[in-house]
Every structure is written in structure tokens, then in C-alpha cells.
Design a protein around this motif. Structure first.
Motif, mmCIF file in Angstrom:
data_model
loop_
_atom_site.group_PDB
_atom_site.id
_atom_site.type_symbol
_atom_site.label_atom_id
_atom_site.label_comp_id
_atom_site.label_asym_id
_atom_site.label_seq_id
_atom_site.Cartn_x
_atom_site.Cartn_y
_atom_site.Cartn_z
ATOM 1 N N ALA A 167 0.980 -1.163 0.094
ATOM 2 C CA ALA A 167 0.115 -0.070 0.066
ATOM 3 C C ALA A 167 0.942 1.236 0.120
ATOM 4 C CB ALA A 167 -0.912 -0.048 1.127
ATOM 5 N N GLY A 168 1.977 1.042 0.914
ATOM 6 C CA GLY A 168 2.751 2.332 0.696
ATOM 7 C C GLY A 168 3.428 2.597 -0.328
ATOM 8 N N VAL A 169 4.019 1.479 -1.269
ATOM 9 C CA VAL A 169 4.487 1.606 -2.680
ATOM 10 C C VAL A 169 3.449 2.361 -3.519
ATOM 11 C CG1 VAL A 169 5.313 0.528 -4.514
ATOM 12 C CG2 VAL A 169 6.161 -0.132 -2.190
ATOM 13 N N GLU A 170 2.448 1.792 -3.252
ATOM 14 C CA GLU A 170 1.396 2.228 -4.396
ATOM 15 C C GLU A 170 1.025 3.748 -4.080
ATOM 16 O OE1 GLU A 170 -1.762 -0.689 -4.314
ATOM 17 O OE2 GLU A 170 -0.534 -2.205 -4.992
ATOM 18 N N ALA A 171 1.105 4.225 -2.977
ATOM 19 C CA ALA A 171 0.881 5.634 -2.465
ATOM 20 C C ALA A 171 2.107 6.545 -2.713
ATOM 21 C CB ALA A 171 0.487 5.879 -1.187
ATOM 22 N N GLY A 172 3.141 5.843 -3.349
ATOM 23 C CA GLY A 172 4.376 6.715 -3.571
ATOM 24 C C GLY A 172 5.566 6.589 -2.603
ATOM 25 N N ALA A 173 5.401 5.811 -1.669
ATOM 26 C CA ALA A 173 6.616 5.761 -0.702
ATOM 27 C C ALA A 173 7.824 4.815 -1.196
ATOM 28 C CB ALA A 173 6.144 5.000 0.700
ATOM 29 N N VAL A 181 13.759 -6.684 3.805
ATOM 30 C CA VAL A 181 14.278 -6.091 2.655
ATOM 31 C C VAL A 181 14.331 -6.805 1.330
ATOM 32 C CG1 VAL A 181 16.701 -5.767 1.885
ATOM 33 C CG2 VAL A 181 16.241 -4.955 4.393
ATOM 34 N N GLN A 182 14.054 -8.197 1.656
ATOM 35 C CA GLN A 182 13.967 -9.122 0.549
ATOM 36 C C GLN A 182 12.382 -8.712 -0.217
ATOM 37 O OE1 GLN A 182 17.250 -9.864 0.041
ATOM 38 N NE2 GLN A 182 16.291 -11.456 -1.207
ATOM 39 N N LEU A 183 11.573 -8.503 0.799
ATOM 40 C CA LEU A 183 10.237 -8.299 -0.105
ATOM 41 C C LEU A 183 10.294 -7.073 -0.689
ATOM 42 C CD1 LEU A 183 7.043 -8.284 -0.236
ATOM 43 C CD2 LEU A 183 7.110 -7.363 2.153
ATOM 44 N N VAL A 184 10.859 -5.842 -0.120
ATOM 45 C CA VAL A 184 11.130 -4.717 -1.031
ATOM 46 C C VAL A 184 12.041 -4.659 -2.225
ATOM 47 C CG1 VAL A 184 11.615 -2.205 -0.912
ATOM 48 C CG2 VAL A 184 10.620 -3.278 1.203
ATOM 49 N N ARG A 185 12.612 -5.536 -2.039
ATOM 50 C CA ARG A 185 13.929 -5.773 -3.205
ATOM 51 C C ARG A 185 12.867 -6.208 -4.352
ATOM 52 N NH1 ARG A 185 19.104 -7.964 -0.441
ATOM 53 N NH2 ARG A 185 20.271 -6.046 -0.679
ATOM 54 N N GLY A 186 12.062 -7.663 -3.877
ATOM 55 C CA GLY A 186 11.115 -8.083 -4.903
ATOM 56 C C GLY A 186 9.898 -7.120 -5.489
ATOM 57 N N SER A 194 9.959 -6.241 -9.359
ATOM 58 C CA SER A 194 8.649 -6.422 -10.124
ATOM 59 C C SER A 194 8.055 -5.152 -11.005
ATOM 60 C CB SER A 194 7.486 -6.787 -9.279
ATOM 61 O OG SER A 194 6.865 -5.999 -8.459
ATOM 62 N N ILE A 195 8.563 -4.002 -10.463
ATOM 63 C CA ILE A 195 8.138 -2.856 -10.782
ATOM 64 C C ILE A 195 9.155 -2.626 -12.198
ATOM 65 C CG2 ILE A 195 8.249 -0.233 -10.790
ATOM 66 C CD1 ILE A 195 7.387 -0.787 -7.920
ATOM 67 N N ILE A 196 10.380 -3.056 -12.189
ATOM 68 C CA ILE A 196 11.398 -2.791 -13.347
ATOM 69 C C ILE A 196 10.769 -3.731 -14.434
ATOM 70 C CG2 ILE A 196 13.821 -3.509 -14.103
ATOM 71 C CD1 ILE A 196 14.419 -2.521 -11.120
ATOM 72 N N GLU A 197 10.438 -5.061 -13.988
ATOM 73 C CA GLU A 197 10.040 -5.962 -14.919
ATOM 74 C C GLU A 197 8.561 -5.859 -15.546
ATOM 75 O OE1 GLU A 197 11.056 -9.647 -13.217
ATOM 76 O OE2 GLU A 197 13.356 -9.510 -13.193
ATOM 77 N N GLY A 198 7.850 -5.020 -14.982
ATOM 78 C CA GLY A 198 6.585 -4.948 -15.368
ATOM 79 C C GLY A 198 5.564 -5.816 -14.989
ATOM 80 N N ASP A 199 5.780 -6.537 -13.900
ATOM 81 C CA ASP A 199 4.861 -7.589 -13.344
ATOM 82 C C ASP A 199 4.285 -7.521 -11.905
ATOM 83 O OD1 ASP A 199 7.139 -8.556 -12.222
ATOM 84 O OD2 ASP A 199 6.929 -10.638 -12.682
ATOM 85 N N TYR A 200 4.468 -5.906 -11.422
ATOM 86 C CA TYR A 200 3.998 -5.722 -10.207
ATOM 87 C C TYR A 200 2.788 -6.256 -9.729
ATOM 88 C CZ TYR A 200 2.799 -3.051 -6.028
ATOM 89 O OH TYR A 200 2.324 -2.694 -4.881
ATOM 90 N N PRO A 201 1.717 -6.302 -10.336
ATOM 91 C CA PRO A 201 0.422 -6.662 -10.105
ATOM 92 C C PRO A 201 0.341 -8.264 -9.902
ATOM 93 C CG PRO A 201 -0.133 -5.265 -11.927
ATOM 94 C CD PRO A 201 1.341 -5.400 -11.664
ATOM 95 N N LYS A 230 2.403 -8.706 -6.492
ATOM 96 C CA LYS A 230 1.696 -8.501 -5.231
ATOM 97 C C LYS A 230 0.721 -9.515 -4.999
ATOM 98 C CE LYS A 230 -1.621 -5.262 -3.608
ATOM 99 N NZ LYS A 230 -2.548 -4.005 -4.248
ATOM 100 N N GLN A 231 0.114 -9.961 -6.178
ATOM 101 C CA GLN A 231 -1.000 -11.092 -5.909
ATOM 102 C C GLN A 231 -0.485 -12.288 -5.307
ATOM 103 O OE1 GLN A 231 -3.421 -12.189 -9.360
ATOM 104 N NE2 GLN A 231 -4.774 -12.989 -8.041
ATOM 105 N N ARG A 232 0.770 -12.543 -5.940
ATOM 106 C CA ARG A 232 1.305 -13.846 -5.458
ATOM 107 C C ARG A 232 1.733 -13.911 -3.954
ATOM 108 N NH1 ARG A 232 6.379 -15.919 -5.253
ATOM 109 N NH2 ARG A 232 7.299 -14.224 -6.459
ATOM 110 N N VAL A 233 2.646 -12.681 -3.481
ATOM 111 C CA VAL A 233 3.104 -12.451 -2.549
ATOM 112 C C VAL A 233 2.086 -12.247 -1.406
ATOM 113 C CG1 VAL A 233 4.536 -11.087 -0.858
ATOM 114 C CG2 VAL A 233 5.250 -11.502 -3.145
ATOM 115 N N LEU A 234 0.916 -11.612 -1.558
ATOM 116 C CA LEU A 234 -0.037 -11.353 -0.592
ATOM 117 C C LEU A 234 -1.018 -12.564 -0.591
ATOM 118 C CD1 LEU A 234 -1.064 -7.464 -0.951
ATOM 119 C CD2 LEU A 234 0.638 -8.695 0.517
#
Ligand code: ZN
Length: 134
Positions: A12-18, A97-102, A106-113, A116-120
Motif C-alpha cells: 500500500a505504501g509503494v502504491e501511495a508513492g513511498a 528487505v527481500q520483500l522490498v527488493r522483490g 517487479s516494477i522494473i520487470e513490469g509484473d508488479y500486479p 503483489k497478488q502472489r506474495v499477498l
């Protein structure tokens, strides 16, 4: 973003720009015997870990999981040895830290959604515990 560290909060923080996070929670949870794993959080003081000589979290590359068994951590907590608090904190900080790295990857590789779905889904899905990110 200060004071939030649970996986859903970080997304949620990442999606809000953090892009910077600071929170005592992974350390506080560790000091109380809680460890993060791919399939959620569990407490290493549970009796089932008393004679379990496997790594605290399978496939985790942190110092704690590479060098100690969950039985040893269980013993340290039962004996109220400070080293237990430190080792649990090392694992939880590494996990975060590994979560944030992931997330970043995922943002860099374009598969963030999908990430996120898999991790959560894994973390909050009620699956077996003690595995790290796949
Ligand atoms: Zn670990």
C-alpha cells in the motif's frame, strides 16, 4: 513511510508513492519470537519446534537461517537468551528487505500486479509456514 512493515502495508505504501520505509515492527515481532515466512508469520516458541533441527525458514538466505536451527532459536527464547532476540530480528529485517527488493524488481520487470497478488496470496492465504519467497 514510518511505522508500517507488514507486507500488505508495504505494498500500500509503494502504491501511495513511498520509497523509503522505517519501522520497529520486524524487530519487535522478532523479540517476541515471531518470524516472517512466505506463508505468513509464526511463533518459534511453539513446542513443535523444540526438536526441529531444520533452518527456521526454508530457503531463506539470511545469517540466522543459514547458521542456526529453529530448535536452537526455540531454546534461546525459552532460556531468555538475548542472542535469540538478535537472531530473530536479523531474519525479520532480511525478510522485509527481500520483500522490498522483490517489489522493486517487479516494477522494473513490469509484473508488479502479479507479484503483489502472489506474495499477498501466499502470505495471507493460510498455507504451510516456514518457506521463504519462491
Ligand atoms: Zn532467515
Amino acid at each position: 513511510l514510518l511505522g508500517l512493515s507488514e507486507p500488505d502495508d508495504i505494498f500500500a505504501g509503494v502504491e501511495a508513492g513511498a520509497d523509503t520505509f522505517d519501522c520497529v515492527n520486524p524487530s519487535r515481532i522478532g523479540r517476541n519470537g515471531g518470524l516472517y515466512g512466505r506463508y505468513g508469520r509464526f511463533n518459534l516458541t511453539r513446542s513443535e519446534f523444540k526438536r526441529d533441527f531444520a533452518a527456521p525458514v526454508a530457503d531463506c538466505s539470511c545469517y540466522t537461517c543459514q547458521n542456526y536451527s529453529i530448535a536452537y532459536l526455540h531454546h534461546l527464547f525459552k532460556a531468555k537468551e538475548m542472542l535469540g532476540f538478535t537472531l530473530a530480528t536479523i531474519h525479520n529485517e532480511y525478510f522485509t528487505v527481500q520483500l522490498v527488493r522483490g517489489i522493486r524488481q517487479s516494477i522494473i520487470e513490469g509484473d508488479y500486479p502479479e507479484y503483489k497478488q502472489r506474495v499477498l496470496g501466499d502470505f495471507y492465504g493460510g498455507q504451510p509456514l516456514r518457506s521463504h519467497w519462491g
